[in-house]
Design a protein around this motif. Structure first.
Motif, PDB file in Angstrom:
ATOM      1  N   PHE A  81      -2.121   2.007   5.962  1.00  0.00           N
ATOM      2  CA  PHE A  81      -1.099   3.122   5.362  1.00  0.00           C
ATOM      3  C   PHE A  81      -1.092   4.415   6.200  1.00  0.00           C
ATOM      4  CE2 PHE A  81      -0.002   6.480   2.565  1.00  0.00           C
ATOM      5  CZ  PHE A  81       1.108   5.964   2.221  1.00  0.00           C
ATOM      6  N   ARG A  85       2.265   4.674   8.323  1.00  0.00           N
ATOM      7  CA  ARG A  85       3.284   5.486   7.473  1.00  0.00           C
ATOM      8  C   ARG A  85       3.018   6.888   7.800  1.00  0.00           C
ATOM      9  NH1 ARG A  85       6.692   1.402   6.061  1.00  0.00           N
ATOM     10  NH2 ARG A  85       7.698   2.977   4.769  1.00  0.00           N
ATOM     11  N   ARG A 150       3.984  -0.836   9.434  1.00  0.00           N
ATOM     12  CA  ARG A 150       4.832   0.145   9.687  1.00  0.00           C
ATOM     13  C   ARG A 150       6.017  -0.253   9.672  1.00  0.00           C
ATOM     14  NH1 ARG A 150       2.930   0.355  15.874  1.00  0.00           N
ATOM     15  NH2 ARG A 150       1.404   1.444  15.034  1.00  0.00           N
ATOM     16  N   LYS A 154      11.265   1.911   4.929  1.00  0.00           N
ATOM     17  CA  LYS A 154      10.957   3.244   4.469  1.00  0.00           C
ATOM     18  C   LYS A 154      11.697   3.585   3.251  1.00  0.00           C
ATOM     19  CE  LYS A 154      11.017   7.949   6.514  1.00  0.00           C
ATOM     20  NZ  LYS A 154      11.336   8.909   7.528  1.00  0.00           N
ATOM     21  N   GLU A 157       9.067   3.366   0.177  1.00  0.00           N
ATOM     22  CA  GLU A 157       8.239   4.398  -0.269  1.00  0.00           C
ATOM     23  C   GLU A 157       9.016   5.716  -0.525  1.00  0.00           C
ATOM     24  OE1 GLU A 157       4.980   6.930   2.647  1.00  0.00           O
ATOM     25  OE2 GLU A 157       6.406   5.231   3.468  1.00  0.00           O
ATOM     26  N   SER A 167      -0.051   8.295  -3.332  1.00  0.00           N
ATOM     27  CA  SER A 167      -0.296   7.642  -2.204  1.00  0.00           C
ATOM     28  C   SER A 167      -1.046   6.216  -2.507  1.00  0.00           C
ATOM     29  CB  SER A 167      -1.000   8.068  -1.245  1.00  0.00           C
ATOM     30  OG  SER A 167      -0.163   9.230  -0.514  1.00  0.00           O
ATOM     31  N   PHE A 175       3.373  -1.758  -1.672  1.00  0.00           N
ATOM     32  CA  PHE A 175       3.229  -2.239  -0.295  1.00  0.00           C
ATOM     33  C   PHE A 175       2.253  -3.637  -0.538  1.00  0.00           C
ATOM     34  CE2 PHE A 175       3.953   1.859   2.116  1.00  0.00           C
ATOM     35  CZ  PHE A 175       5.160   1.617   2.017  1.00  0.00           C
TER      36      PHE A 175
END
Length: 267
Positions: A81, A85, A150, A154, A157, A167, A175
């Protein structure tokens, strides 16, 4: 034709081990004696005769391998992570450094790891093997999970952040469900690596009660010449600890291929 030859060449050692594990006496060396002597499971029974604590060795290997997988996946997911990210300076170099650790041969770090095990009080303890095993399971786990992490959308998130997720909750609830193919593939490969490891297990655990399966198998018939080794018993022990791994790989092969392909291609 070529594929058939490769399959036969690859599977013959396993077939020979299974066949030999049911034989004893002269039938081990003369196939004509197989018809007269027949097949027997006494080699499997003799493994657990109590003289070498083979059953305890299996339990030790299961305990160590499961612990290695659990720690590797936990550290691997959290590290992936951060590396996949979160943008920070030196991220690529850090990822390459993690991967470079796995390139060192075991013997190169054996002396330093021995001193560390002694200092931490982990010498001659089965669970202490988890620490040295992380040297070759964690880099691969972090690398695969990072390349997989990766390439997750996006937008997922960002939506979780808008909903007030921390997080850790993003990792756990957003995830993790998407990472199952990668988690299964890396977890299984870490399990196999820990299950089969020999050098560290031989060096850091010297008591019979704490030995793992590879070392226990190597000690079957110890002190005898190659002509006097109990080949039937050795093959029975080898088959017994190999078949579960084969069944696990066959049962999870689709997720393994999916996880490794995603990690290799998308990165």
């Amino acid at each position: 034709m070529l594929v058939g030859a490769i399959v036969v060449f690859s599977l013959f050692p396993l077939f020979y081990a299974i066949l030999t594990s049911f034989l004893s006496g002269s039938a081990l060396y003369d196939v004509t004696e197989v018809v007269d002597s027949g097949f027997s499971i006494k080699n499997y029974a003799s493994i657990f005769d109590g003289t070498q604590n083979f059953g305890q060795s299996i339990l030790n290997s299961i305990m160590v391998a499961v612990s290695v997988v659990a720690v590797s996946l936990f550290l691997g997911v959290t590290a992936a992570f951060a590396l996949g990210r979160v943008k920070f300076r030196g991220r690529s170099m850090l990822l390459l450094a993690i991967l470079a650790v796995s390139m060192f041969p075991q013997v190169a770090v054996l002396a330093g790891m021995y001193e560390m095990m002694q200092t931490l009080g982990l010498y001659n303890k089965s669970l202490g093997l988890v620490l040295p095993y992380m040297l070759f399971t964690l880099p691969f786990t972090v690398w695969v999970l990072t390349t997989f992490m990766r390439d997750l959308p996006k937008e997922l998130e960002e939506a979780a952040i808008m909903d007030g997720c921390t997080s850790w909750r993003i990792i756990k609830d957003v995830f993790m469900p998407l990472l199952w193919p990668a988690l299964v593939s890396t977890g299984l490969l870490a399990f196999v690596a820990a299950w089969n490891e020999f050098l560290f297990a031989l060096t850091f655990v010297t008591t019979d009660i704490g030995r793992t399966v590879p070392v226990a198998i190597s000690l079957i018939g110890g002190g005898t010449s190659s002509q006097e080794l109990p080949w039937g018993k050795l093959m029975a022990a080898s088959v017994l600890v190999t078949l579960p791994l084969i069944l696990m790989v066959l049962g999870l092969q689709r997720k393994i291929v999916s996880g490794l392909t995603s990690g290799a291609v998308k990165g």
